[in-house]
Design an enzyme around this catalytic site. Structure first.
Site, mmCIF file in Angstrom:
data_model
loop_
_atom_site.group_PDB
_atom_site.id
_atom_site.type_symbol
_atom_site.label_atom_id
_atom_site.label_comp_id
_atom_site.label_asym_id
_atom_site.label_seq_id
_atom_site.Cartn_x
_atom_site.Cartn_y
_atom_site.Cartn_z
ATOM 1 N N GLU A 1 -9.332 -2.610 -21.635
ATOM 2 C CA GLU A 1 -8.700 -2.490 -20.409
ATOM 3 C C GLU A 1 -7.339 -2.861 -20.238
ATOM 4 O O GLU A 1 -6.822 -3.374 -19.352
ATOM 5 C CB GLU A 1 -9.414 -3.616 -19.549
ATOM 6 C CG GLU A 1 -11.093 -2.991 -19.032
ATOM 7 C CD GLU A 1 -11.349 -3.703 -17.584
ATOM 8 O OE1 GLU A 1 -10.346 -4.169 -16.885
ATOM 9 O OE2 GLU A 1 -12.527 -3.865 -17.471
ATOM 10 N N HIS B 1 -12.556 -12.164 -19.001
ATOM 11 C CA HIS B 1 -13.347 -12.293 -20.097
ATOM 12 C C HIS B 1 -12.788 -13.146 -21.092
ATOM 13 O O HIS B 1 -11.422 -13.348 -21.051
ATOM 14 C CB HIS B 1 -13.423 -10.914 -21.003
ATOM 15 C CG HIS B 1 -14.112 -9.849 -20.228
ATOM 16 N ND1 HIS B 1 -15.258 -9.281 -20.788
ATOM 17 C CD2 HIS B 1 -13.929 -9.258 -18.991
ATOM 18 C CE1 HIS B 1 -15.737 -8.404 -19.815
ATOM 19 N NE2 HIS B 1 -14.891 -8.323 -18.880
#
Length: 427
Positions: free
Chosen positions: A59, A284
């Site tokens: 990402e 995350h």
């Protein structure tokens, strides 16, 4: 342990390879505190207690963020590759302390839909990114991926997309294993250890999960990496539904014929918050693995009946998901084509109405409705004839490939059983 160059030449010595993976959540204009977090991630890689051999990031949707990271960490991780793909890029990149000698990117056959702008997976062009490098004289294949997200746990419309992605990942990994390198695969797999996609990649990919392999883990954790209670970006609503979070980020490995591998540590080494800030590095958690790599003189690895059965079960479950996916795609295609036919009829009715004596205001209103209907008609036609046809072909292709591999595994299982009976008879 620290190994000098002289020690590394001694083929009896083990060496430690330190690896980190992190989904940085770097969506420009959407991800909170993105720029500050990217800088904090770079600083952590530079000043943290660990000197990593390989770092896998997902990402990283902004090229500017990638170039910033690459420049910032250049002294400790001088070699890097950013995998540009799709409309906005794959979002994945790999950093290495040793030169990257080869790169390859496999784009997933299925990866969501272009009209699902709120999800955006299709526009990212996700896939599997692969590099080769030699570290301490040991050849490595290093790979990272980011599977399609699960946006609705109760009604997952992308479940058959992840089947295709998991199968294509395991296929590519199996091909990579033939080059004789130690292989490391890390990333955000968007599936928990109970999901079929995890079993497909782990068992059919012949991989070891470093978390389950590790004797040392993060205290007080079961390895959860997303929507964890300690993460600043986890919502209260999410914690009520799932207080512990999910383990969806992994580091896998596969040993080679010349080197055996064992996980020494698999944990989450970074603090819960960016230093002197009230937010986390990402939504995350980073995952670290320290792998001990030891030379061996000969390859004594053989597949057991249990391993073959685990592969077979993973393929059978994925094949069943594909079958359900094909039925779902067929229904969706018919629905969109029906809507297209319905709008075509309405357009014909509109043309007939134009011949009537209507007021100017009504003509304008009907004209606007006609334009909207025409746009919807084009959308329904594209979905019913192009995109759902591509989706159907992608799932069908995977199902046929699964059938082929299942036939091979059936034969292999029979051969193993036959060898066992022969050995038993000899004894």
């Amino acid at each position: 342990m620290t190994v000098t160059e002289n020690n590394q030449k001694d083929d009896t010595m083990s060496i430690d390879i330190k690896v980190l993976t992190l989904n940085v959540w770097g969506i420009p204009g959407i991800s909170k505190n993105r720029e500050a977090r990217i800088e904090a991630i770079a600083n952590q890689l530079i000043t943290g207690p660990e000197e990593y051999d390989f770092v896998f990031l997902q990402e990283v949707w902004s090229r500017a963020d990638y170039y910033f990271l690459a420049t910032k960490v250049n002294k400790v991780l001088p070699f890097a590759h950013y995998f540009i793909n799709g409309f906005i890029g794959s979002g994945v990149c790999i950093f290495s302390r040793s030169p990257i000698t080869e790169v390859h990117f496999h784009k997933f056959t299925l990866n969501g839909f272009p009209h699902k702008l709120q999800h955006g997976d299709w526009w990212g062009g996700k896939g599997v990114a692969v590099c080769r490098s030699t570290r301490h004289g040991i050849p490595f294949t290093i790979a990272t991926t980011h599977l399609h997200a699960e946006y609705n746990k109760k009604n997952d419309e992308y479940v058959h997309h992840r089947v295709v992605q998991a199968f294509e990942t395991s296929q590519l990994i199996r091909f990579c294993q033939r080059n004789g390198d130690v292989l490391i695969l890390a990333g955000d797999f968007n599936c928990t250890p109970t999901d079929f996609a995890y079993r497909m990649i782990k068992f059919y990919g012949n991989l070891i999960d470093t978390y389950t392999d590790s004797p040392v883990k993060t205290p007080g954790s079961s390895g959860e990496t997303n929507e964890t209670p300690a993460n600043s970006f986890t919502s209260v609503k999410t914690l009520k539904e799932n207080p512990s979070g999910n383990r969806i980020d992994y580091i896998f490995y596969h040993a080679s014929a010349s080197h055996k591998v064992k996980t020494k540590v698999c944990d989450q080494p970074w603090p819960n918050r960016v230093p002197q800030q009230d937010f986390s590095f990402s939504d995350h958690e980073p995952v670290r693995a320290i792998l001990t790599v030891t030379p061996v003189k000969e390859d004594d690895s053989t597949e057991t009946v249990t391993e073959v059965q685990a592969q077979t079960d993973a393929l059978l479950e994925s094949s069943a998901v594909c079958e359900q996916g094909l039925k779902k795609v067929a229904v969706s295609r018919k629905l969109y084509l029906f809507l297209a036919i319905l709008l075509t009829i309405l357009e014909l009715v509109y043309l007939a109405v134009l011949s009537l004596d209507l007021s100017p205001g009504l003509r304008i209103a009907l004209g606007i409705l006609s334009l909207v209907a025409m746009a919807a008609l084009m959308y329904f036609l594209l979905m019913g004839t192009v995109f759902y046809h591509m989706e159907y072909n992608g799932v069908k292709s995977t199902k046929l490939a699964l059938k082929c591999h299942l036939e091979i595994l059936t034969k292999k299982n029979a051969q193993i059983e036959e060898r066992k009976r022969s050995l038993s008879f000899i004894k």
